[in-house]
Every structure is written in structure tokens, then in C-alpha cells.
Design a protein around this motif. Sequence first.
Motif: not given
Length: 640
Positions: A541-564
Motif C-alpha cells: 500500500a502507498v498512501l498519498i495524502m493531499i492536504t494543507d495540514g491545518r486540521g481544526n476538528l478533533a477526533r471526537d468531532g469538536r472544533p478545537d484547532r490545538e487539540r486537532a
Amino acid sequence: MPGPAQVPRTAVPGQAGVSSPDGAPARPAARSPWADSMDALALFAVDPHGLGGVLLRARAGPVRDRWLHALREALPPSAPVRRVPLQIGDGRLLGGLDLAATLNAGRPVAERGLLAEVDGGVALVAMAERIETGVAAKIAAALDHGEIRIERDGFSTLLPTRFGVVALDESAHDDESVPATLVERLAFLVDLGDLPLREAIEPPPDRECVAAARERLPSVLLDDALLEALCATALALGVDSPRTTIAAVRAARAAAALDGRDHVVEADATLAARLVLAPRATRMPADPETEAEAEPPPEDPPPPPPPEDARDEDPPPDDDMPADDRPLDDRVLDAVKAAIPGGLLALLQAGLQPKSARSAGGRSGAMQRGQRRGRPAGSRPGDPRSGQRLALVDTLRAAAPWQPLRRRERERQASSAGGASRAGRIDVRRDDFRVQRYRERAQTTTIFAVDASGSQALNRLAEAKGAVELLLADCYVRRDQVALIAFRGPGAEIMLPPTRSLTRAKRSLAGLPGGGGTPLAAGIDASRVLADSVRRKGDSAVLIMITDGRGNLARDGRPDRERAQADALQAANELRLCGVQALLIDTGPRPQPAAEKIATAMGARYLALPYADSAALSGAVKQVVASETGTARPRPGRAP
């Protein structure tokens, strides 16, 4: 103190027990999982071949080791215990022609297989969830007939064997299961997966008690009432296989023999139903009171008046019968309902069909690469009877240096026996055999994890779709596959499972939505799970991730940039531990330090392409795929 032929069973405090009207010792209706496993072990040790075996679901650890040690202590010292490896050939499993002995003796010499060697004992099937269905079918046939018929390699023979099976199930996912052919012939399903070691405290059965019960077993009788009760219980629980009901009858007889009796009582039948029938339940038994309320009462004619001499007598008793006067079928069924496992009980009450190991398709986990296809890559020591091709020249080359020593040894043996040794014969032994090795290129699946959030949907989603279509055309030439994961809003979703179909890919890409937050951790987690499933099938398997790396949703779905960002780094570290080859393409207007940090944590290449089109994206991906199929592994960090 119980007699020497009785196994004491103590009730767990606070749990209801099942009493027997004939004075037999009562057994509790619900006990701890370890206590139930010890009961199943004792019954299996009494009649290994009759009960078929035990499906033991437990990971490798001290709990499983303690259970297996207790089994060895309960069996007779002379009973063999053999482990059946995962990749076993027919020659070692069933027996066949011993090539080395045949070449040495100049005549066909048969070799006993593992199933013949385990006669009178127990065969441990390691990693039973990955065993091939053909091997499971051969073991099941030996259990059914009590013998092994060998008709191969130019000779025919019949070897009697009677043994039991302990299938060790270490499955961690729902797509892994022991083949149904083997599970149907095992009486007990024991689950010790979540049992802590501190709860495995009940001692194993005594070997002398089990030996006495084994001698008493042929004389134990079961009356028709208890037989009908076991059959009615199996029918009420939705257990349709007659093998399971027969196993419950055998378990009841073994329980009576353990308690030192020559006839089966209600407590024995209840124990057998709890251990054999309850784990295989597929539906909740109907409640007689509920059925009576649902059905309208029949319109019977009014009863005739009682005779004159009976009017002064006491009125008839109330219709509510005491618990001890209920039918035998109801008493056994109520005890079994109390012993249905909690997770299975919740599914049955919800009206859902449980995923039973008996109805599974027998997935064998990771597919094995072919042993007779591909580019030749030398030879190695091995057994050609396991399906591999014999390297004749290499075998003769390995045997040639030893011919003078073996010739002198053969002459000494012939002179001591008073005969003459045959000259001009090459002495080939087991250690000389060489099998051909082949190198076969594994199929590669390129997984695209695309950031479809609001910050990326308008700018780079179209380029990602075009890159997937270009790569899919290139993968078709190499017979590789492409998958697509989109993460946005509440989580990640597999938009395109691994496929080579260009039409299916275009249809999935056309419906790829955009907008919402950026659940970066969820996208990495979904990519890791999909890559793990691909690698379990034997592919890369080869993974290609296309993103700007600026996540703003944590694993539980809450909007928290630092925790994300913290969750994304943790998910990236977990992906790196899996060893998946990865490339992170930063599609932001300017290179983002957060994206490069995520790439480093993933062990992936980092490539900043702020103004790249679909052709540039596909070109970068082709380089990563080429490095995956090569020998050098790229280092994490910024790509040149």
C-alpha cells in the motif's frame, strides 16, 4: 468430601443455581467465564473425539497458556498433543510417501501424518482463523470418520485415528473467522478474549477424576425426556445443526460420568445446554406468557356443573404452577437463557442476526503468494510435498559431497547384516532436498486521502480528481489498484474502495462533495485502517495524502484547532509504526510548517505543490510508487 470420581463444582455467590429433583448436585445457572471454560475443558477431556473439540477465542498470553496447561494436566500422560501449523502440507498433515526413506530403501515407504500421530490425543490448530478451508475440510473429515484414507503418491493405505481439536482463534477483526466446516464439529465455543489473569482462579479438573469418568462414560444412559428437552431447547434457540444437538447429548453424558453416575439427570442436561447451545443461539426464545396474551382465548362451551358430591370439596388449586412443577423443557430453557453471553443477548433482544463463526465464509487472512509462479530466485532447503517445485539439480548438488561417507556407511551396514550393498546408487536424504524459489511482484494499491474541507474544496479538489484519473490509467497497465478517502466535516469516508475500474472511479470522483471542517486525524486513521486491510491481503500500500495540514476538528468531532493538531500528530505516529509508504502533498498557497510536521511524524515524504495541476500531482505520485516497488526506502522530510 466428594468421591474420587466426582468433580466438585461450587456455585458463585449471589447467582441462582439449577436444582435437580432427584438429589443430584446442583450447578449454578451463571458462572464466571473461566469457570465455564474449566467445565468445558473437563467435559472435553472425558470424551475428546466424541465432542469434537473446543474453539478457544483468546490472544496469546498467560490466560490462554494457563488454559492449555490445564488441558494437558487433565489428559492422560500418554495422550499426544500436537500443534498443527498454519502452512502445513498434505503430506505432513495426512501422510504420504517418504521421499528420503523411499530413495534410501529402493521401495515405497509410507510416512505417518500429523493426524495419525495424534491418535488418542488432541490437535492444536494454531491461528485457526487463517487456516485454509482445504486443510479445515481434511481435519473435519478425519473427525467424522475416525480414520485417514491416503490414496496418493502411487499407494493406498487406511490409518485409524480418533482425536479432538482445540482451534486457537486469535482474530481481531470481523472479516476473520474460523472455517465453518471445522467450527460445526467443535462442541464448545469458549471466549477468554477480555478475561484478566486475576480471574482465572478456578483450579483445573483432576486427572484421576477425568480418567474414572472416561471409563464410566460408555455405560451412562440418557432417557427420552431429557433428550427431548435438549432438542426442544436447541429448536427454541434457533440452533438448526443436528451436530450441535448431538454434541449437547454427549456433553450431558460426560457430565454425568464426571459426577460418578450412570444416568443423566436434569443438572447434566442443563450444563450441556449452557455450554454447547447457548453460545450458538441465533434468536431469543419466545415467552409462553407473551404468546398466550397475544393469542385470543378459544371460545369453549361453558363447563358442565360439578356433581353434587364434589361441590362441597376444596376448590381446585390456582393455575400458577410452582417453579418445580414446570415442564422439563421450560426449566432447561430458562437456565440456558440466563447463560447466553451478554453481547449475543443484546443482539438477539434487538432482533439482529449475530455474526456467528459457523456462518462465516472461512476467510484465511493474508493471501499467500504463489510458490510455483514468478521469476526464479534460486533454491532453498524444503519439502517438495508441500506444493513447491523440486530443484533437482540443486538437490543432487547438495547430496554429492556426502556420497563417499554415505557409501562407506551403507557398506558397513550391509556387511553387518550379511548382505551386499547396491552400487551406483545416489544416496539422497531429507536434508538434501532443495525447492525452487520464485520472486513475484506484489500488487500495489495507491490510497488517496483527499482533504475535501472548505479550505481545499474550491482550490485543489479538482486537481486531486484529475490526478486520480491519470494514475488509474497508469495503474491499469501495471495491474495495480487505486482507492480514495475523503475527509471533511464530521469524519472520513471511503469514497472509492480499491479498484481498477476507470468507470467506477470517475463515478465516485464526480460525486465527491466538498466543504466543512478539516478532521485531519480522522483522515489519517481511516487511511491507516484501509492500508492495513490491503497489506493483510499480501499487497503493498502507498498512501498519498493531499492536504494543507491545518486540521481544526478533533477526533471526537469538536472544533478545537490545538487539540486537532495534537490528535493528528498522534494518528500520524500510529501510521508510521505500521510502516506504510506515504507522501504528503501540501496544497496550501504557501508551505505550512504544520503539514511538514505531520509528514515527519508519518514517516512520509513532504512535497509542497502550491500551484501544481493534476499532471504534476500524478508525476509526484509515480515517483513515490516507483520507490515503493524498489529496494530503497525514502527518508522522511522534504522531497527534492
